[in-house]
Design an enzyme around this catalytic site. Sequence first.
Site, mmCIF file in Angstrom:
data_model
loop_
_atom_site.group_PDB
_atom_site.id
_atom_site.type_symbol
_atom_site.label_atom_id
_atom_site.label_comp_id
_atom_site.label_asym_id
_atom_site.label_seq_id
_atom_site.Cartn_x
_atom_site.Cartn_y
_atom_site.Cartn_z
ATOM 1 N N GLU A 1 -19.547 14.889 0.352
ATOM 2 C CA GLU A 1 -19.750 13.869 -0.683
ATOM 3 C C GLU A 1 -21.022 13.053 -0.470
ATOM 4 O O GLU A 1 -21.015 12.064 0.264
ATOM 5 C CB GLU A 1 -18.544 12.916 -0.746
ATOM 6 C CG GLU A 1 -18.721 11.825 -1.802
ATOM 7 C CD GLU A 1 -17.548 10.862 -1.919
ATOM 8 O OE1 GLU A 1 -16.629 10.919 -1.076
ATOM 9 O OE2 GLU A 1 -17.554 10.042 -2.844
ATOM 10 N N LYS B 1 -12.609 14.860 3.612
ATOM 11 C CA LYS B 1 -13.727 14.290 2.852
ATOM 12 C C LYS B 1 -14.582 13.412 3.744
ATOM 13 O O LYS B 1 -14.063 12.688 4.601
ATOM 14 C CB LYS B 1 -13.176 13.460 1.691
ATOM 15 C CG LYS B 1 -14.259 12.871 0.817
ATOM 16 C CD LYS B 1 -13.743 11.764 -0.083
ATOM 17 C CE LYS B 1 -14.177 10.425 0.455
ATOM 18 N NZ LYS B 1 -13.950 9.329 -0.511
ATOM 19 N N ARG C 1 0.847 -1.204 0.000
ATOM 20 C CA ARG C 1 0.000 0.000 0.000
ATOM 21 C C ARG C 1 0.879 1.250 0.000
ATOM 22 O O ARG C 1 0.609 2.216 -0.713
ATOM 23 C CB ARG C 1 -0.946 0.007 1.204
ATOM 24 C CG ARG C 1 -2.016 -1.077 1.133
ATOM 25 C CD ARG C 1 -3.110 -0.867 2.169
ATOM 26 N NE ARG C 1 -2.626 -0.922 3.545
ATOM 27 C CZ ARG C 1 -2.472 -2.043 4.260
ATOM 28 N NH1 ARG C 1 -2.774 -3.203 3.721
ATOM 29 N NH2 ARG C 1 -2.022 -1.986 5.507
ATOM 30 N N LYS D 1 -18.844 17.065 -3.676
ATOM 31 C CA LYS D 1 -18.400 15.915 -4.467
ATOM 32 C C LYS D 1 -19.605 14.997 -4.673
ATOM 33 O O LYS D 1 -19.830 14.057 -3.897
ATOM 34 C CB LYS D 1 -17.265 15.188 -3.733
ATOM 35 C CG LYS D 1 -16.844 13.878 -4.388
ATOM 36 C CD LYS D 1 -15.503 13.401 -3.879
ATOM 37 C CE LYS D 1 -15.204 12.013 -4.428
ATOM 38 N NZ LYS D 1 -13.799 11.656 -4.323
HETATM 39 P P1 13P Z 1 -14.718 6.690 -7.222
HETATM 40 O O1 13P Z 1 -14.402 7.778 -8.205
HETATM 41 O O2 13P Z 1 -14.035 5.398 -7.487
HETATM 42 O O3 13P Z 1 -16.213 6.573 -7.000
HETATM 43 O O4 13P Z 1 -14.102 7.137 -5.820
HETATM 44 C C1 13P Z 1 -14.241 8.437 -5.401
HETATM 45 C C2 13P Z 1 -14.354 8.476 -3.940
HETATM 46 O O5 13P Z 1 -13.647 9.192 -3.289
HETATM 47 C C3 13P Z 1 -15.371 7.619 -3.305
HETATM 48 O O6 13P Z 1 -15.548 8.008 -1.972
#
Ligand code: 13P
Length: 347
Positions: free
Chosen positions: A178, A137, A47, A220
């Site tokens: 998000e 986020k 990772r 987002k």
């Molecule tokens: P994806 O673009 O793969 O959906 O991932 C974005 C993300 O941060 C999901 O929480």
Amino acid sequence: MDSRDLLQATVDLLVQPGKGILAADESGPTIAKRFKAVGVESTDENRRAYRHLLLATPGLSAYISGVILYEETLMQRADDSSPLPELATRQGLVPGIKVDAGKIPLALAPGDEITQGLDGLAKRLAAYKEHGARFAKWRAVYNVSDTLPSRLAIEANADALARYAAICQEEAVVPIVEPEVLMDGGHTLERCAEATEAVLHEVFDALHRHRVVLEHMLLKPSMVVAGKAQARQALATEVAAQTVRVLRRRVPAAVPGIFFLSGGQTPAEASAHLDAMNRLGPHPWALSFSFGRALQDPVLHAWQGQAANTRSAQEALLERARLNSAAREGRYDPTMEGVSARTSARA
Ligand code: 13P
């Protein structure tokens, strides 16, 4: 710098013409799934090596302004033993951090989910800031059916997102809010539009109640697309028209940037959709990308856990970032995919 100036400076660094955000904040189980798909074992070192590869990509900051990291990565070190967030900053990428603790079923609401992680968040943010994080986020997820998401899930997740955003701003960390309406299921494009509109309406109501400063946050969202199992998949122009219509109805113009997630779209689909939306502009907000899979899938396939593949994996990332940078300006064309494929085949 006072807290308001710091928030504004971070927003200005993240929202730049031609640039988007790289989401590299997969949790332990999620990165294990992504690695497994290319036959790589999810060890600490794998990772670390993979995230190091992403951050060290030469020239990435031409197309990427910020990178969302997972807590583990924030604490890991580069090959030269400097902390990985420091490597990001040296590369011209603003480091951010995923701060939610994942989703669980919402009690007494079958099929709905709620995101947890508010307890102790202010304290954790203070520690993340010490490690260089300037933005955060929090992801809320909404399952879609004829009856889902329920009012309860829409309200509970909006409240959690708004509380998270308020705590971030109090700590001078820019919140990325998000709300992800999932693509799983057989629902139509219209049903996705309806669910997304209800979700965004409630999210902005909650943000207002919790006194979140819209100028100092980013949204987002998911794009408005038909469910994966839906027989009729929409054209990019339809996705763009529906998504932009919902956003214009529900996202105040004070929000500086909307950075989409990719949510399981292929890399080319995600770019085509973002491009089609930008062709409908000008818009009151920047419309950009904060993709995870749509930026990283080609990288993982090129890398396959082998140090010898680092360069081609970095080239794959740079190429995807460049194509999305074009889409962010409404200058992407699907034929650019062919050119890139031919170029990398030659390389
Ligand atoms: P994806 O673009 O793969 O959906 O991932 C974005 C993300 O941060 C999901 O929480």
